[in-house]
Design a protein around this motif. Structure first.
Motif, short mmCIF file in Angstrom:
data_model
loop_
_atom_site.label_atom_id
_atom_site.label_comp_id
_atom_site.label_asym_id
_atom_site.label_seq_id
_atom_site.Cartn_x
_atom_site.Cartn_y
_atom_site.Cartn_z
N ARG A 63 44.39 34.51 33.80
CA ARG A 63 45.47 33.52 33.75
C ARG A 63 46.59 33.91 34.71
NH1 ARG A 63 47.26 29.46 30.28
NH2 ARG A 63 49.01 28.46 31.31
N ALA A 64 46.93 35.19 34.74
CA ALA A 64 48.00 35.65 35.63
C ALA A 64 47.62 35.46 37.10
CB ALA A 64 48.30 37.12 35.35
N LEU A 65 46.37 35.75 37.45
CA LEU A 65 45.93 35.59 38.83
C LEU A 65 45.81 34.13 39.23
CD1 LEU A 65 43.19 38.39 38.88
CD2 LEU A 65 45.35 38.41 40.15
N SER A 66 45.34 33.29 38.33
CA SER A 66 45.16 31.87 38.63
C SER A 66 46.48 31.17 38.89
CB SER A 66 44.42 31.17 37.48
OG SER A 66 43.11 31.69 37.33
N ASP A 67 47.57 31.73 38.34
CA ASP A 67 48.88 31.13 38.53
C ASP A 67 49.51 31.47 39.87
OD1 ASP A 67 48.81 29.87 36.10
OD2 ASP A 67 49.96 31.40 35.03
N VAL A 68 48.87 32.36 40.63
CA VAL A 68 49.39 32.74 41.95
C VAL A 68 49.01 31.67 42.96
CG1 VAL A 68 49.30 34.45 43.79
CG2 VAL A 68 49.25 35.20 41.40
N GLN A 69 49.98 31.19 43.70
CA GLN A 69 49.71 30.16 44.70
C GLN A 69 48.83 30.73 45.81
OE1 GLN A 69 53.22 28.52 46.47
NE2 GLN A 69 52.14 26.90 47.58
N GLY A 70 47.79 30.00 46.16
CA GLY A 70 46.87 30.46 47.19
C GLY A 70 45.59 31.04 46.63
N VAL A 71 45.51 31.19 45.31
CA VAL A 71 44.30 31.69 44.67
C VAL A 71 43.37 30.52 44.39
CG1 VAL A 71 43.33 32.75 42.59
CG2 VAL A 71 45.36 33.74 43.67
N TYR A 72 42.13 30.60 44.87
CA TYR A 72 41.16 29.52 44.66
C TYR A 72 40.32 29.75 43.42
CZ TYR A 72 42.33 27.46 49.12
OH TYR A 72 43.00 26.85 50.14
N SER A 73 40.05 30.99 43.10
CA SER A 73 39.31 31.30 41.88
C SER A 73 39.58 32.75 41.51
CB SER A 73 37.81 31.06 42.04
OG SER A 73 37.25 32.00 42.93
N ALA A 74 39.49 33.02 40.22
CA ALA A 74 39.67 34.38 39.73
C ALA A 74 38.76 34.57 38.52
CB ALA A 74 41.13 34.62 39.34
N VAL A 99 47.07 40.63 48.84
CA VAL A 99 46.53 41.52 47.80
C VAL A 99 47.67 42.14 47.01
CG1 VAL A 99 45.21 43.63 47.39
CG2 VAL A 99 44.43 41.99 49.10
N GLU A 100 48.76 42.47 47.69
CA GLU A 100 49.91 43.05 47.01
C GLU A 100 50.48 42.08 45.98
OE1 GLU A 100 49.42 43.04 50.26
OE2 GLU A 100 49.03 45.20 50.55
N THR A 101 50.50 40.80 46.31
CA THR A 101 50.99 39.80 45.36
C THR A 101 50.06 39.69 44.16
OG1 THR A 101 52.01 38.53 47.15
CG2 THR A 101 51.65 37.38 45.07
N LEU A 102 48.77 39.80 44.41
CA LEU A 102 47.79 39.72 43.33
C LEU A 102 47.93 40.91 42.38
CD1 LEU A 102 44.62 38.59 45.34
CD2 LEU A 102 46.21 37.16 44.04
N THR A 103 48.05 42.11 42.94
CA THR A 103 48.20 43.29 42.08
C THR A 103 49.53 43.25 41.33
OG1 THR A 103 49.10 44.57 43.95
CG2 THR A 103 46.72 44.72 43.54
N GLN A 104 50.55 42.68 41.95
CA GLN A 104 51.83 42.55 41.26
C GLN A 104 51.71 41.57 40.10
OE1 GLN A 104 54.63 44.40 41.93
NE2 GLN A 104 55.43 43.49 40.05
N ALA A 105 50.91 40.53 40.28
CA ALA A 105 50.72 39.54 39.22
C ALA A 105 50.05 40.16 38.00
CB ALA A 105 49.88 38.37 39.74
N THR A 106 49.03 40.98 38.23
CA THR A 106 48.37 41.63 37.09
C THR A 106 49.30 42.66 36.45
OG1 THR A 106 47.33 43.39 38.42
CG2 THR A 106 46.12 41.32 38.16
N LYS A 107 50.09 43.34 37.27
CA LYS A 107 51.04 44.32 36.74
C LYS A 107 52.07 43.65 35.85
CE LYS A 107 54.28 47.96 38.12
NZ LYS A 107 54.89 48.68 39.28
#
Length: 214
Positions: free
Chosen positions: A163-174, A194-202
Motif C-alpha cells: 500500500r505504501a509503495l503503490s501510493d508513490v507517484q510513478g509506481v506502476y505496480s508493487a 529508488v530512494e523515494t521507494l525505500t523512504q516510503a517503506t520506511k
C-alpha cells in the motif's frame, strides 16, 4: 453491590479492548495508519509487539470472558430499585459492541493478510492485445527494483508495504511478499527514484534497501 458489578464489567471490557489493540498493533494498526496517510519510522516500533501478540490475545479473551460471566451473574439477580450508573440494556449493548470490536481486532491480521488489494497503477499483461497496449503505455525508461524489506512479522505486513509503495507517484505496480521478505516494484525513474521507494517503506515502519535492479 450492583455498582461494583457495573465497575467490574466496565474495567474488564476496557481491558479486553486494550489488549485486542495490543494484539493488532504489529499488523492491523500500521496498515490503518498508512491507509489514512499517516507515516513515520516510529510505526516500525509497533512491530516490536509481535512476539507478545498471543499474550495480548489471551488477555483480551480472558477479560472478555470475565465481562460476560459478570453480566451473566448480574442477570440472575433479583431486580432491585437501587440506582445504577447505567441500565442493564445499555450495559449489555456496550458489552456486545465491545465484544465485536475485540473479536474483529483479534482476527484482523488474518483477514487483511489474506486480502491482496488491487494495484493502483498495474499495467494489464493478459493477451496479445494487452501486451501490445502495455508496451505502448510503459515509459521507455521503465525500471524494476527488488527491495529487501525489514521488520515484517506476519502476512499483513506485505499488504502495508504494498500500500505504501503503490501510493508513490510513478509506481506502476508493487508486489510484496512475507517469504521472502521483499517487494518487487515497477516504476518510472523519471517520476520517482529508488530512494523515494525505500523512504516510503520506511515511513510505513518497514525499512528496505535495493536487492537487485533490472
Amino acid at each position: 453491590m450492583q455498582e461494583s458489578s457495573n465497575a467490574d464489567t466496565n474495567w474488564s471490557l476496557g481491558t479486553a479492548i486494550g489488549a485486542a489493540l495490543g494484539a493488532s498493533a504489529c499488523c492491523t494498526i500500521p496498515l490503518a495508519l498508512v491507509s489514512f496517510g499517516v507515516g513515520g519510522a516510529w510505526i516500525g516500533s509497533l512491530t516490536a509487539l509481535a512476539p507478545y501478540r498471543w499474550l495480548f490475545v489471551g488477555l483480551a479473551l480472558s477479560a472478555l470472558g470475565y465481562a460476560g460471566y459478570n453480566e451473566w451473574k448480574m442477570s440472575r439477580r433479583t431486580d432491585c430499585n437501587c440506582d445504577t450508573v447505567v441500565s442493564s440494556t445499555t450495559r449489555r449493548t456496550l458489552l456486545g459492541t465491545g465484544s465485536l470490536a475485540v473479536v474483529l481486532l483479534i482476527v484482523s491480521p488474518w483477514v487483511f493478510g489474506g486480502v491482496s488489494p488491487a494495484p493502483s497503477h498495474q499495467i494489464p499483461t493478459t493477451g496479445a492485445g494487452s501486451t501490445a497496449a502495455s508496451e505502448s503505455s510503459t515509459p521507455a525508461s521503465f525500471r524494476q527494483v527488488v527491495l529487501e524489506v525489514e521488520g515484517m512479522t506476519c502476512k499483513t505486513c506485505p499488504v502495508t508495504v504494498r500500500r505504501a509503495l503503490s501510493d508513490v507517484q510513478g509506481v506502476y505496480s508493487a508486489k510484496a511478499t512475507f517469504e521472502p521478505p521483499q517487494a518487487v516494484v515497477r516504476f518510472d525513474p523519471e517520476t520517482t527514484s529508488v530512494e523515494t521507494l525505500t523512504q516510503a517503506t520506511k515511513n510505513a515502519g518497514f525499512p528496505s534497501r535495493p536487492k537487485s535492479n533490472s
